[in-house]
Design a protein around this motif. Sequence first.
Motif, short mmCIF file in Angstrom:
data_model
loop_
_atom_site.label_atom_id
_atom_site.label_comp_id
_atom_site.label_asym_id
_atom_site.label_seq_id
_atom_site.Cartn_x
_atom_site.Cartn_y
_atom_site.Cartn_z
N ILE A 80 24.56 -26.25 36.67
CA ILE A 80 24.09 -25.01 37.30
C ILE A 80 25.11 -24.64 38.36
N LEU A 81 25.54 -23.39 38.36
CA LEU A 81 26.54 -22.97 39.33
C LEU A 81 26.19 -21.61 39.90
N LYS A 82 26.79 -21.34 41.06
CA LYS A 82 26.61 -20.06 41.72
C LYS A 82 27.92 -19.29 41.66
N GLN A 83 27.85 -18.05 41.17
CA GLN A 83 29.01 -17.17 41.13
C GLN A 83 28.63 -15.89 41.86
N GLN A 84 29.29 -15.62 42.99
CA GLN A 84 28.88 -14.56 43.90
C GLN A 84 27.40 -14.78 44.28
N LYS A 85 26.56 -13.86 43.93
CA LYS A 85 25.14 -14.00 44.25
C LYS A 85 24.32 -14.48 43.05
N ASN A 86 24.98 -14.76 41.95
CA ASN A 86 24.27 -15.09 40.72
C ASN A 86 24.27 -16.59 40.45
N TRP A 87 23.14 -17.08 39.93
CA TRP A 87 23.01 -18.48 39.54
C TRP A 87 22.95 -18.55 38.02
N ARG A 88 23.66 -19.54 37.46
CA ARG A 88 23.71 -19.64 36.01
C ARG A 88 23.63 -21.09 35.55
N LEU A 89 22.99 -21.29 34.39
CA LEU A 89 23.07 -22.55 33.68
C LEU A 89 24.25 -22.39 32.74
N ASN A 90 25.31 -23.17 32.98
CA ASN A 90 26.60 -22.89 32.39
C ASN A 90 27.16 -24.14 31.71
N GLY A 91 28.33 -23.97 31.09
CA GLY A 91 29.01 -25.11 30.48
C GLY A 91 29.55 -24.75 29.12
N GLU A 92 29.82 -25.76 28.32
CA GLU A 92 30.35 -25.53 26.98
C GLU A 92 29.32 -24.80 26.11
N LEU A 93 29.84 -24.08 25.13
CA LEU A 93 28.95 -23.46 24.16
C LEU A 93 28.10 -24.53 23.47
N ILE A 94 26.83 -24.19 23.24
CA ILE A 94 25.91 -25.12 22.59
C ILE A 94 25.90 -24.84 21.09
N ASP A 95 26.32 -25.82 20.33
CA ASP A 95 26.36 -25.68 18.88
C ASP A 95 25.05 -26.17 18.27
N ASN A 96 24.77 -25.72 17.06
CA ASN A 96 23.62 -26.24 16.35
C ASN A 96 23.81 -27.73 16.06
N PRO A 97 22.74 -28.52 16.16
CA PRO A 97 22.88 -29.95 15.83
C PRO A 97 23.21 -30.11 14.35
N VAL A 98 23.92 -31.17 14.05
CA VAL A 98 24.36 -31.41 12.67
C VAL A 98 23.18 -31.48 11.71
N GLU A 99 22.08 -32.12 12.14
CA GLU A 99 20.94 -32.31 11.24
C GLU A 99 20.13 -31.03 11.02
N ILE A 100 20.30 -30.02 11.91
CA ILE A 100 19.60 -28.72 11.73
C ILE A 100 20.65 -27.64 11.99
N PRO A 101 21.49 -27.34 11.00
CA PRO A 101 22.69 -26.51 11.24
C PRO A 101 22.43 -25.05 11.57
N GLU A 102 21.19 -24.56 11.45
CA GLU A 102 20.90 -23.16 11.78
C GLU A 102 19.80 -23.07 12.85
N LEU A 103 19.60 -24.13 13.62
CA LEU A 103 18.47 -24.22 14.54
C LEU A 103 18.40 -23.05 15.51
N TYR A 104 19.48 -22.77 16.22
CA TYR A 104 19.43 -21.78 17.29
C TYR A 104 19.74 -20.36 16.80
N ASP A 105 20.07 -20.23 15.52
CA ASP A 105 20.41 -18.91 14.98
C ASP A 105 19.22 -17.95 15.01
N VAL A 106 18.00 -18.48 14.94
CA VAL A 106 16.81 -17.63 14.84
C VAL A 106 16.44 -16.98 16.17
#
Length: 373
Positions: A80-106
């Motif tokens: 979690i980081l603060k940029q100017q006045k904004n707070w964000r949950l940040n980091g590397e892009l989150i990929d779909n897990p190998v066992e459920i390759p389309e999980l977050y696409d929906v």
Amino acid sequence: MPRKLALKRLTASDLTLFKWHFQNHPAGKQKAFNLDADVLVGKLYPQLGEPSLVPQPRYPLDLYLCGPGLAPVNNLQRKILKQQKNWRLNGELIDNPVEIPELYDVLTPGDFALFEFSGDVMPTTANVVLVSAAVPVDAGIHAELARRFPSGSMWALDDGLVQEVLSAAAPPEGHSLYDWAETSLLEDAALGGAAGAEAINARRGSRGISPEDFMRSRRIAEATGVAGEEFLNAYFEQECQRDNLEEFEWTASINAVSVFDFRVIALGGEVRLVDAKSTTGAFTNPIHLSFGELHKAVYGPEPYDIYRLYRVAADRAEMRIARNIGPALRQTLAVFSTLPLEVKVDGISVHPDLLNFSAEEIILESSPDEGSR
């Protein structure tokens, strides 16, 4: 103490934290969930609002993503980081897990993320349940959340609302949001209660409780116990000021292994021993007594009272009193005396109905100006 719960309605720019959305539905260069400062700082973590020693402070976060649907937990390290006045949950892009390759696409804009943050001063862990309108087992929860929160982007929640949503939506067993409604069971298990552990195992099956969740529940239970004693200490101070008590001693604050928390001298000089039993849940949650407390309550010689503090929050608690509980527990202690000498009983769980609590509910508040009744 109160759990740090929040609900966020996901936008197109939030969804680009997920790799598939970033590549297929770009909505700018952001790779983060925006977190409303009024919720994250204003209600959950006020100390984050204090001036930082470094620009754009960053706080490492152990992130557990559950769902959408019945998908198992995905454990990631983000920040979690603060940029100017904004707070964000940040980091590397989150990929779909190998066992459920389309999980977050929906996931689509308007879907929800429910957060439970852990950490006293700053967030160190976040359990997140993703709820998608396109997933059948999520549909009822999504509709209920949309009905209750028709506009806005992020809100602080309480345990009661989560339970109400679950009751109204009735998702199938195994949905990760049920874990959020098990606070009383987790508290009971963390305090050594067999019933809580059995109920959780029956509901969660092979998922059980992670060591991290169990230790967090234990810390919460311990912190709730301390908060309850602080409320009771303030209550006795007020009773002395109102001439309802001669004096009292907070014994547990000077002797951590005392078998009672307070020694109270009533008007007329009678000495009574008091044990505070606190829970963030309902009055009916099990009361845990150590063998030492049980023995002291039965054999005295002073009357032993239980002050049951329930729905304990940061600034408020409710309380009922059971006076002289020894006679109600004498038979229980007698049963233990029939056990082999090699067997020692460390403690018991008691339903409050056994202890003949008074019907009066006493409201305790943290501000001495508000008092109690």
